[in-house]
Each structure stands twice: as C-alpha cells, then as structure tokens.
Motif scaffolding. Structure first.
Motif, PDB file in Angstrom:
ATOM      1  N   LEU A  35       0.867  -1.182   0.000  1.00  0.00           N
ATOM      2  CA  LEU A  35       0.000   0.000   0.000  1.00  0.00           C
ATOM      3  C   LEU A  35       0.900   1.227   0.000  1.00  0.00           C
ATOM      4  CD1 LEU A  35      -3.080   0.739   0.340  1.00  0.00           C
ATOM      5  CD2 LEU A  35      -2.642   0.859   2.783  1.00  0.00           C
ATOM      6  N   SER A  36       0.592   2.197  -0.872  1.00  0.00           N
ATOM      7  CA  SER A  36       1.423   3.401  -0.905  1.00  0.00           C
ATOM      8  C   SER A  36       0.952   4.384   0.165  1.00  0.00           C
ATOM      9  CB  SER A  36       1.345   4.057  -2.285  1.00  0.00           C
ATOM     10  OG  SER A  36       0.131   4.781  -2.395  1.00  0.00           O
ATOM     11  N   GLN A  37       1.641   5.501   0.263  1.00  0.00           N
ATOM     12  CA  GLN A  37       1.282   6.536   1.240  1.00  0.00           C
ATOM     13  C   GLN A  37       0.625   7.730   0.566  1.00  0.00           C
ATOM     14  OE1 GLN A  37       2.262   6.625   4.841  1.00  0.00           O
ATOM     15  NE2 GLN A  37       2.255   4.450   4.429  1.00  0.00           N
ATOM     16  N   ASP A  38       0.174   7.564  -0.668  1.00  0.00           N
ATOM     17  CA  ASP A  38      -0.420   8.676  -1.411  1.00  0.00           C
ATOM     18  C   ASP A  38      -1.776   9.034  -0.801  1.00  0.00           C
ATOM     19  OD1 ASP A  38      -1.525  10.411  -3.234  1.00  0.00           O
ATOM     20  OD2 ASP A  38      -0.917   9.257  -4.988  1.00  0.00           O
ATOM     21  N   THR A  39      -1.920  10.269  -0.379  1.00  0.00           N
ATOM     22  CA  THR A  39      -3.164  10.659   0.297  1.00  0.00           C
ATOM     23  C   THR A  39      -4.331  10.835  -0.677  1.00  0.00           C
ATOM     24  OG1 THR A  39      -2.614  13.005   0.160  1.00  0.00           O
ATOM     25  CG2 THR A  39      -1.889  11.832   2.126  1.00  0.00           C
ATOM     26  N   ASN A  40      -4.068  10.812  -1.977  1.00  0.00           N
ATOM     27  CA  ASN A  40      -5.173  10.894  -2.937  1.00  0.00           C
ATOM     28  C   ASN A  40      -5.981   9.615  -2.983  1.00  0.00           C
ATOM     29  OD1 ASN A  40      -4.705  13.463  -3.811  1.00  0.00           O
ATOM     30  ND2 ASN A  40      -3.306  12.829  -5.422  1.00  0.00           N
ATOM     31  N   ARG A  49      -5.367   7.640 -11.181  1.00  0.00           N
ATOM     32  CA  ARG A  49      -4.959   8.153  -9.886  1.00  0.00           C
ATOM     33  C   ARG A  49      -6.043   7.866  -8.876  1.00  0.00           C
ATOM     34  NH1 ARG A  49      -2.881  13.813 -11.578  1.00  0.00           N
ATOM     35  NH2 ARG A  49      -0.654  13.454 -11.829  1.00  0.00           N
ATOM     36  N   GLU A  76      -7.608   9.722  -6.801  1.00  0.00           N
ATOM     37  CA  GLU A  76      -8.636  10.710  -6.457  1.00  0.00           C
ATOM     38  C   GLU A  76      -9.920  10.577  -7.267  1.00  0.00           C
ATOM     39  OE1 GLU A  76      -5.634  11.708  -7.856  1.00  0.00           O
ATOM     40  OE2 GLU A  76      -5.935  13.448  -9.147  1.00  0.00           O
ATOM     41  N   TYR A 122     -10.447  20.251   0.226  1.00  0.00           N
ATOM     42  CA  TYR A 122      -9.150  19.999   0.836  1.00  0.00           C
ATOM     43  C   TYR A 122      -8.494  21.334   1.147  1.00  0.00           C
ATOM     44  CZ  TYR A 122      -6.931  21.137  -3.626  1.00  0.00           C
ATOM     45  OH  TYR A 122      -6.518  21.784  -4.759  1.00  0.00           O
ATOM     46  N   GLY A 172      -3.319  20.393   2.390  1.00  0.00           N
ATOM     47  CA  GLY A 172      -2.877  19.023   2.169  1.00  0.00           C
ATOM     48  C   GLY A 172      -3.738  17.975   2.838  1.00  0.00           C
ATOM     49  N   MET A 173      -4.781  18.380   3.550  1.00  0.00           N
ATOM     50  CA  MET A 173      -5.659  17.396   4.172  1.00  0.00           C
ATOM     51  C   MET A 173      -7.063  17.531   3.605  1.00  0.00           C
ATOM     52  SD  MET A 173      -3.808  15.538   6.029  1.00  0.00           S
ATOM     53  CE  MET A 173      -4.600  14.660   7.367  1.00  0.00           C
ATOM     54  N   TRP A 174      -7.789  16.426   3.646  1.00  0.00           N
ATOM     55  CA  TRP A 174      -9.176  16.403   3.174  1.00  0.00           C
ATOM     56  C   TRP A 174     -10.079  16.957   4.276  1.00  0.00           C
ATOM     57  CZ3 TRP A 174      -9.262  15.692  -1.784  1.00  0.00           C
ATOM     58  CH2 TRP A 174      -8.268  14.909  -2.393  1.00  0.00           C
ATOM     59  N   HIS A 209      -7.562  10.439   6.105  1.00  0.00           N
ATOM     60  CA  HIS A 209      -6.889  11.736   6.121  1.00  0.00           C
ATOM     61  C   HIS A 209      -7.910  12.837   6.397  1.00  0.00           C
ATOM     62  CE1 HIS A 209      -3.876   9.069   4.439  1.00  0.00           C
ATOM     63  NE2 HIS A 209      -2.994   9.905   4.948  1.00  0.00           N
ATOM     64  N   THR A 210      -8.762  12.523   7.341  1.00  0.00           N
ATOM     65  CA  THR A 210      -9.633  13.449   8.103  1.00  0.00           C
ATOM     66  C   THR A 210     -10.876  13.946   7.381  1.00  0.00           C
ATOM     67  OG1 THR A 210      -8.504  15.578   7.639  1.00  0.00           O
ATOM     68  CG2 THR A 210      -7.594  14.220   9.405  1.00  0.00           C
ATOM     69  N   TYR A 259       9.383   3.614   2.192  1.00  0.00           N
ATOM     70  CA  TYR A 259       8.514   4.784   2.251  1.00  0.00           C
ATOM     71  C   TYR A 259       9.294   6.094   2.389  1.00  0.00           C
ATOM     72  CZ  TYR A 259       4.529   1.674   2.977  1.00  0.00           C
ATOM     73  OH  TYR A 259       3.573   0.723   2.826  1.00  0.00           O
ATOM     74  N   PRO A 274       1.396  15.515   0.809  1.00  0.00           N
ATOM     75  CA  PRO A 274       0.067  15.025   0.464  1.00  0.00           C
ATOM     76  C   PRO A 274      -0.183  15.066  -1.036  1.00  0.00           C
ATOM     77  CG  PRO A 274      -0.068  17.249   1.313  1.00  0.00           C
ATOM     78  CD  PRO A 274       1.380  16.836   1.419  1.00  0.00           C
ATOM     79  N   HIS A 275      -1.269  14.477  -1.464  1.00  0.00           N
ATOM     80  CA  HIS A 275      -1.694  14.443  -2.860  1.00  0.00           C
ATOM     81  C   HIS A 275      -0.592  13.904  -3.761  1.00  0.00           C
ATOM     82  CE1 HIS A 275      -5.043  16.659  -1.390  1.00  0.00           C
ATOM     83  NE2 HIS A 275      -4.359  17.754  -1.147  1.00  0.00           N
ATOM     84  N   GLY A 276       0.093  12.866  -3.286  1.00  0.00           N
ATOM     85  CA  GLY A 276       1.122  12.247  -4.108  1.00  0.00           C
ATOM     86  C   GLY A 276       2.330  13.139  -4.313  1.00  0.00           C
ATOM     87  N   VAL A 307       1.592  23.872   0.352  1.00  0.00           N
ATOM     88  CA  VAL A 307       0.180  23.546   0.566  1.00  0.00           C
ATOM     89  C   VAL A 307       0.061  22.311   1.454  1.00  0.00           C
ATOM     90  CG1 VAL A 307      -0.555  24.508  -1.630  1.00  0.00           C
ATOM     91  CG2 VAL A 307       0.045  22.098  -1.483  1.00  0.00           C
ATOM     92  N   ASN A 308       1.151  21.960   2.098  1.00  0.00           N
ATOM     93  CA  ASN A 308       1.167  20.679   2.802  1.00  0.00           C
ATOM     94  C   ASN A 308       1.309  20.837   4.307  1.00  0.00           C
ATOM     95  OD1 ASN A 308       3.713  21.650   2.737  1.00  0.00           O
ATOM     96  ND2 ASN A 308       4.560  20.015   1.456  1.00  0.00           N
ATOM     97  N   HIS A 358      -0.720  21.048   6.703  1.00  0.00           N
ATOM     98  CA  HIS A 358      -1.691  20.451   7.624  1.00  0.00           C
ATOM     99  C   HIS A 358      -1.556  18.943   7.751  1.00  0.00           C
ATOM    100  CE1 HIS A 358      -4.671  24.067   7.710  1.00  0.00           C
ATOM    101  NE2 HIS A 358      -3.625  24.227   8.505  1.00  0.00           N
ATOM    102  N   ARG A 393       2.236  13.265   9.584  1.00  0.00           N
ATOM    103  CA  ARG A 393       2.379  11.812   9.472  1.00  0.00           C
ATOM    104  C   ARG A 393       2.956  11.281  10.772  1.00  0.00           C
ATOM    105  NH1 ARG A 393       1.559   9.850   4.289  1.00  0.00           N
ATOM    106  NH2 ARG A 393       1.867  11.336   2.586  1.00  0.00           N
ATOM    107  N   ALA A 395      -1.645   9.189   9.141  1.00  0.00           N
ATOM    108  CA  ALA A 395      -1.513  10.639   9.141  1.00  0.00           C
ATOM    109  C   ALA A 395      -2.730  11.254   9.793  1.00  0.00           C
ATOM    110  CB  ALA A 395      -1.365  11.173   7.719  1.00  0.00           C
ATOM    111  N   HIS A 423      -4.244  15.475  11.200  1.00  0.00           N
ATOM    112  CA  HIS A 423      -4.234  16.907  10.906  1.00  0.00           C
ATOM    113  C   HIS A 423      -3.290  17.610  11.879  1.00  0.00           C
ATOM    114  CE1 HIS A 423      -5.730  20.844   9.814  1.00  0.00           C
ATOM    115  NE2 HIS A 423      -6.512  20.295   8.911  1.00  0.00           N
TER     116      HIS A 423
END
Lengths: 576, 213
Positions: A273-278, A377, A379, A435, A438-440, A540-541, B50, B159-161, B168-169, B171, B174, B185, B187
């Motif tokens: 599993l990757s760590q991509d937050t999308n 992707r 998202e 978002y 960087g957080m949702w 991611h919230t 990672y 975030p967002h890959g 923009v990151n 918030h 991890r 992760a 907030h």
C-alpha cells in the motif's frame, strides 16, 4: 494477468473526452462525470509504483471463492453480554449469537503467485463469513481481537467493525473511536428491524468492514470485510417459496455476493500500500479476494450482489457480450422496479444487486465481466470509458450445463420508496467536501472526534446539501445509520427511472457536484459519522461526527449509553 | 573505506541519494564514496521503502541521513512547516503543545521531525532560533537541506502524491512506528492531546493486561 489500464489508456487516448459515457445513464447520477478529467501530465500508474510487483499472472485461473455463511453458536457467551451497554436491548433480545475471531493467516491470492500472502480475516475467512439475517430476528456478534500485537506492516492490529448501512445503535455501529486492541472483544447488537418500523425501509445487501480511526484503509486492505445480508417475507432467500408475497429472486447457490478490491503485492508476495493521500490503485483486480477468477454458471438466472470494497477505485462494470444487468437493488435497497442497465457504476462502498440471465448461452460459452472506467490516480476516474470488450477483465463466467429448472423470477414490482414529506423537515445543513493544507476537509475542517459537528433532534427530518468543493476529485460520501433519498442532483430532481431514485447510503460526488438529500433520524440516540468512503480520504480526516439528541417533545427511543462502552478483556472459547 | 559517520561528516556536497539506489550488499555498516551512485550499504528497516534517504541538515547543524538517522528505529511524528508561514499555518505552535504531552518519551524512542518547505530561507541557524523560540526539546528535530534533496522528501511524504509541491502541505502530520512499518496521518492542527495519543496508538503493547479496559 497483466493489468491493461495503461494499454487501454494509450489505445483510447484519441477518443474525445466523454465519448462513451452515455450508454448507461440509468446507472449513475446525471452530471456526475461532467468535467471529470484528471490532468494528463505526471501520470503515475499502479504499474509504475516500485512497490508493486508484476507477477505476470494469467486471468481466469482460479475459481471464484464462494464465501461461507456464518453459523450461530449453541452455547452461552462467557462472560455474558452486558445489556446495560446496549440501547433497547430487552426490546430486541438476540435470537442468534455469533462469534468472530480476527486473526492473521496465509491466503493465496492467485495460484500463480509463488508466495502465500499474510492477510487478516474472520474465523480464518477472507472475506469474512456472510451473515444471513432476517427481519424480526435480532442477532448478537461477539468479535475477538486475536491479531498479532507485534504485527509488522502498514495496518494497525486494532479493529472496530462497522456494519455498513445497518440501522442500529451507535455502540454497535463500529464507530471509528470504539476500537478493540489485541486480547479484547466487543459485542455488536443488531436489531434487524426496519427504520421507523416502516416495512418500506427494509434492506438487503449490507456489509461489514473495519473503521479504525486513521487506519480504515490499511485494515480493510488487509482483509477486514464481509457481507451481511437481510431477508424478509418478500426477499425470502428461496426461489421456490410458495408464499404469494415472496419475490422468488434467484437464491441459494444462484445468489452470489461478490466484493471487489484492487490490490498490489510486493515482490515478496505481501500486500503493498502506498502513502499517497489521494487514494490507492492496485495492480490487480480481485473478486472475493481472488485475482481475476472465473465462475461456472448454468444457463439460468443469477443474483449477483456486487460491492466495491475499495480502497479507492471506481468501477463501471459491464459484460463483454452485450448481456444486460437487471438492477434490483441500489446500496442494499430493493428498487421500486428493476432497472435494465448495460453497465453499473460503483464507487467505493456502493452495492448493486443485479440479476443476470445466462439462459441464452450454451455450455462452453464465456462471458467476461470488465471494468470500463479509466482511472489512473486515486482521487477519481479520468472521465474516459473503455469500449465494450476492451475494458480491464475483472472475472469470467463460464457456462456449464443446466442442472434443474430455473424457478426464479424477476418481479415487475419490488419495493416502493417511502413518501417524502417536506413538512417534517426541521433543519437544513450544508456540508462542503474539499481539501486545504494538504488534508481532506469537511466545511474546512479535519475530523475531530471530540468536536460535535451537528446535533439532530430524534424523530425529525432534515435536508442536507452535500457539495464537492474540488475540481479534480470524486468523493463517495457515506452517511451512517439512516438512509437518504436524493431530492436534487445539481439543482434538478432525478428522473423516475434513474437507478439512484432509491434509498441510499453512498452518494458519489463528481467535481463541483451539489446534491440535496432528505432523511429522518429515528429509533436510537447517540453519535454517528459521515465521511468520504475513498477510505484513504477518510483516514486523512474527511469525516464529521453528528449526534442524535432526544426530541424536545414526544417519546424518546433509546438512551445515551454513558459512559460509552469500552473494549472488554477476553479470549475466544475453545474451537474458535 | 570510511565509517558511515565519517562519511557523513565528510560529504558536504553529496548528490541526492534516492532510496531506490539504497541496496544491501552485505553485513557491513560501511559506505563507500567511490561511485557516483553513492550506494548506501546499510540494510533498510521495514519502512525503508517509504522514506527517501537523502542527506539533510538539522537545526543543531548536524548532517544526517533523513531515513537512517531521523526515522529508522523510531516512533516519529513528521510535519511540514516554514518559519515564514508559521503565522498563516501555526503548526509549530500546536506541536509545541504536543511535545509537552509526549513528555519523557520525547527523545527516548519517540521523536518529532519538522521539515521546512522553505530550505532557501530556513538555514540551520534560522531553524535553531525558531526551535528555541518554540521551546523545542531534544528529540524534536527541525530539518532543512539542499532544495533538490528536500524535494525528494516532499514528493514522497507530501500530500496528494507530492505533486502539489511545497507550501500547501502544512496540515498533514504523518506518524508511525518505523520498526513495525505502521504509518498513518492526521491533521497537524488537531487538538494536541489527540496527536499525542496517536503516537501511543502505534506503540506495540504485547500484553493486553497493560491496557485499560
């Protein structure tokens, strides 16, 4: 199998955006794909992730696993259940009791992989056993955590099992903060009664999955999912039922729940599993945790209960031979009447029950279930769609000789929708999914388990407007406990024939979409949540916390359990 | 051949070390500077894939491998910040309260790593003053470095890959337990007690009786 999304992306790249999206208007909400394009630069595909290994697997090698049905225990629980921990327990005394033990074990995702994969499951099953529940028959499920406390890997050996969309008390709903650590257990009480006592609120295909705060994606990905099916005097689970009220839908071995997950494996054969937050896209499609399997079918009708188990991928499922789906249920709710669809669009956590009739085929025929949705992707989809016959293969149906007459039916009428009375509405609310930093976020904030985002009066109805503030993301929004009906999608009511003209618990928001929902809040008090069911976004919230409070006037149903129950120490009985 | 520590202190102008170039070549804990590729010979921990193992500078002026020295073997909370953006995104102010709640564990297996998104401005000296202003104790490490090396960190942990880039990151926070490869992760502006609690979630408690029920 080789995942073909890149090939198709390249092959289809000359297609105009939007070409081919119109074939199944019946199967998804109007406007949900408009403007739904990801930027084409900086492509990162599942195949390109260095953590994801290509085992050069062939498709359709392994049979589809048929998930075993859970069997109740016939001895008393020790220690016994504590009724004080449950709302309305004595009104709904359990008639059946089950035990599930969560453990780690080895699983073979495909016979061509030279490794067993460590997974988590229930009583040694992945997916977990399917519950066959009946209205009027409350059940109790005790779940023990025997996961390895010193597990090495992305998941957290701490669970909370959410029974998705079931109408039951908060303390049995698997709230994100009601977790159970190794060595402990939790009792889940499911009343199996329709919301508001209204028979039109009965449900069919539900599922259970992990909901551990911050670790839902990881724990679901490791295997913590299963089905919970509800039957009643119409959907009886018996296609031979002589009762005039029975729908006689395909039943028994012709009623097959199928959960879709996409996974990637490292070169050691372990889940990656990757760590991509999308969001996360896996290299391989699995059905009931087997990579691109096959199923032998007779030339007759089948009920397939498709569920998108995530973590992030969207599907548009079609059959390569032009065979149609008779959609009978959306998100586990029988429709007023069946809807015929070429394709069905499933966002994460959505379910469609369909009847597929193979009677036109001779033994030896092969039909492929394929995913026509292009997604590169986490998202959301790109908005492009593969041509029929050129999608990614998900599984194969192989026709074998008929073994007996098909007595099942596709009824013309199923279950009417409850009437909407807007005079009952006491409150309107707006929730914007977006978002920031960087957080949702929901309404600009990340999830806070200590912050109550909405107090709702028991017995009232509300209108919630759900808006997608993003321009590139899709969000499958899930609301716990009560089902909604869509009043407006982007300012317009749905057509009567739209398959989303249904009771639902997952709302798919395309970029910029805005949807008005109507629902009641009944029967119990306490906390619930609403969140994006792209479980990576949820972790991611992208979640809020709401609470049903006693009504100002009139009778109160249920009670707030205080202090809130906590996990109890205990080990499973012998034999489990 | 030099010991790894010697190598670190002698390598002021190393090119970025991509994690993909980090392979195990045996039991030696040594590193060689004889090739352009700068192969790290130390086997990675369970979370090695990672994290980029680039050379960074800490606010105390120490040169460190990002993964090997700041992440590996630790429970750690990681965030993005910059001195200039603290007014708009007061994450360091919030994490200072988390630090208080982590208490004695800080520096004793549990660490906080704050990564600047403005390495051009945030030199080790500026970060040192910033850390002092916020009362950072030993175990809370502010990190800067060559922009190209920092970019590798943003790409992997942002975030967002990572493709939204820096700024923009602020918030995302991890956290995880490296030896057990548990990562999640939350907030960065969440209530401090919630963030401190999360660091205990990823601890490994093998005795269930040790927990409250």
């Amino acid at each position: 199998m080789t995942n073909t999304s890149r090939r198709h992306m390249l092959k289809l790249s000359m297609l105009a955006a939007g070409a081919g999206v119109a074939t199944s208007q019946q199967a998804f909400g109007a406007g949900s794909l408009v403007g739904n394009l990801c930027t084409p630069d900086d492509l990162s595909l599942a195949e390109d992730d260095p953590g994801s290994h290509d085992f050069n697997l062939s498709p359709f090698v392994d049979p589809l696993p048929i998930i075993p049905v859970a069997t109740p225990i016939n001895f008393p629980l020790d220690p016994p259940i504590d009724p004080a921990r449950h709302q309305r327990y004595t009104e709904f005394l359990p008639q059946k009791t089950y035990i599930q033990v969560l453990r780690e074990f080895d699983h073979q995702y495909h016979s061509g992989i030279p490794f067993a994969t460590r997974v988590w499951g229930f009583n040694g099953n992945v997916p977990g056993q399917t519950f066959h529940a009946r209205y009027g028959e409350p059940v109790l499920i005790r779940r023990y955590n025997q996961l390895p406390a010193d597990h090495v890997g992305f998941a957290l050996p701490s669970f909370t099992t959410h029974l998705h969309n079931l109408h039951h008390a908060s303390e049995s709903d698997g709230m994100p903060w009601d977790w159970v650590d190794p060595g402990f257990f939790w009792d889940y009480h499911h009343v199996n009664a329709p919301a508001g006592g209204d028979p039109l609120q009965k449900q069919t295909t539900q599922w259970y999955h992990d909901h551990r705060m911050d670790f839902t994606a990881t724990n679901v990905y490791m295997g913590l999912t299963g089905f919970y099916l509800l039957f009643d005097n119409q959907d009886t689970g018996n296609e031979h039922d002589p009762s005039p009220s029975a729908f006689r839908l395909p039943s028994g071995k012709y009623d097959i729940p199928m959960i879709l997950h996409d996974i990637s494996l490292g070169e050691d054969g372990q889940l990656y599993l990757s760590q991509d937050t999308n969001g996360f896209l896996g290299r391989y499609y699995t059905v009931n945790r087997k990579i691109t399997p096959f199923l032998e079918v007779e030339p007759r009708k089948y009920r397939f209960r498709f569920l998108n188990g995530g973590p992030s991928r969207f599907y548009e499922l079609g059959l390569n031979d032009g065979l149609l789906f008779n959609v009978i249920a959306n998100d586990g709710n029988l429709l007023p009447k069946p809807v015929i669809a070429e394709t069905i669009k499933l966002s994460v956590a959505q379910r469609f029950d369909v009847i597929v009739d193979f009677s036109q085929y001779q033994p030896g025929a092969s039909i492929i279930l394929e995913n026509l949705m292009e997604q590169i992707r986490g998202e959301g989809p790109t908005g492009r769609k593969f041509a029929k016959g050129e999608g990614d293969p998900v599984m194969e149906f192989r026709v074998v000789p008929l073994t007996g007459p098909d007595k099942s039916r596709i009824p013309n009428e199923l279950r009417a929708l409850p009437k909407i009375n807007l005079k009952e509405v006491k409150q309107e609310r707006l929730f914007k999914f977006d978002y920031f930093g960087g957080m949702w976020t929901v309404n600009g904030q990340g999830f806070d388990m200590d912050r109550m985002d909405a107090y709702i009066e028991q017995g009232s109805a509300e209108i919630w407007t759900i808006r997608n503030g993003g321009t590139r993301w899709e969000h499958p929004i899930h609301i716990h406990f009560e089902e909604f009906q869509i009043l407006e999608f982007n300012g317009k009511p749905l057509q009567e024939s739209d398959v989303n003209n249904s009771r639902k618990d997952v709302l798919t928001l395309g970029p910029g979409d805005e949807v008005k929902l109507f629902f009641h809040f009944r029967d119990f008090l306490g906390c619930h949540v609403m969140h994006c069911h792209n479980v990576v976004h949820e972790d991611h919230t992208m979640m809020i916390h709401w609470h049903i409070a006693p009504p100002k006037n009139g009778p109160v149903l249920g009670a707030i359990i205080e202090p809130r129950p906590v996990m109890r120490l205990g080990t499973p009985p012998a034999g489990f | 051949m030099k010991s790894r520590r010697q190598f670190l202190s002698a390598s002021a102008a190393l090119p970025a070390l991509a994690l993909s170039a980090c392979t195990s070549t045996g039991p030696s804990n040594l590193i060689t500077a004889s090739t352009e590729s700068r192969i790290c010979k130390k086997p990675g921990g369970p979370s090695a894939k990672y994290f980029p193992n680039v050379v960074v500078m800490t606010h105390t002026g120490r040169r460190a491998w990002f993964y090997d020295d700041l992440i590996k073997g630790k429970i750690v909370g990681i965030n993005f910040m910059s001195v200039k953006s603290e007014e708009q995104f007061p994450v360091t102010q919030n994490l200072a309260k988390v630090q208080e709640l982590v208490g004695n564990k800080l520096g004793q297996g549990t660490f906080m790593v704050s990564i600047t998104t403005d390495p051009e401005h945030d030199s080790p000296a500026i970060l040192e003053a910033f850390a002092k202003k916020h009362g950072a104790q030993e175990g809370w490490i502010f990190v800067t470095g060559k922009p190209s090396d920092m970019q590798a960190i943003y790409q992997k942990l942002g975030p967002h890959g990572g493709y939204e880039g820096a700024g923009v990151n602020h918030h995302i926070w991890r956290y995880g337990n490296e030896p057990y490869a548990r990562w999640a992760a939350s907030h960065a502006m969440a209530q401090p007690h919630q963030l401190a609690q999360r660091l205990s979630w990823v601890e490994v408690n093998k005795e269930p009786n040790s927990k409250k029920a």
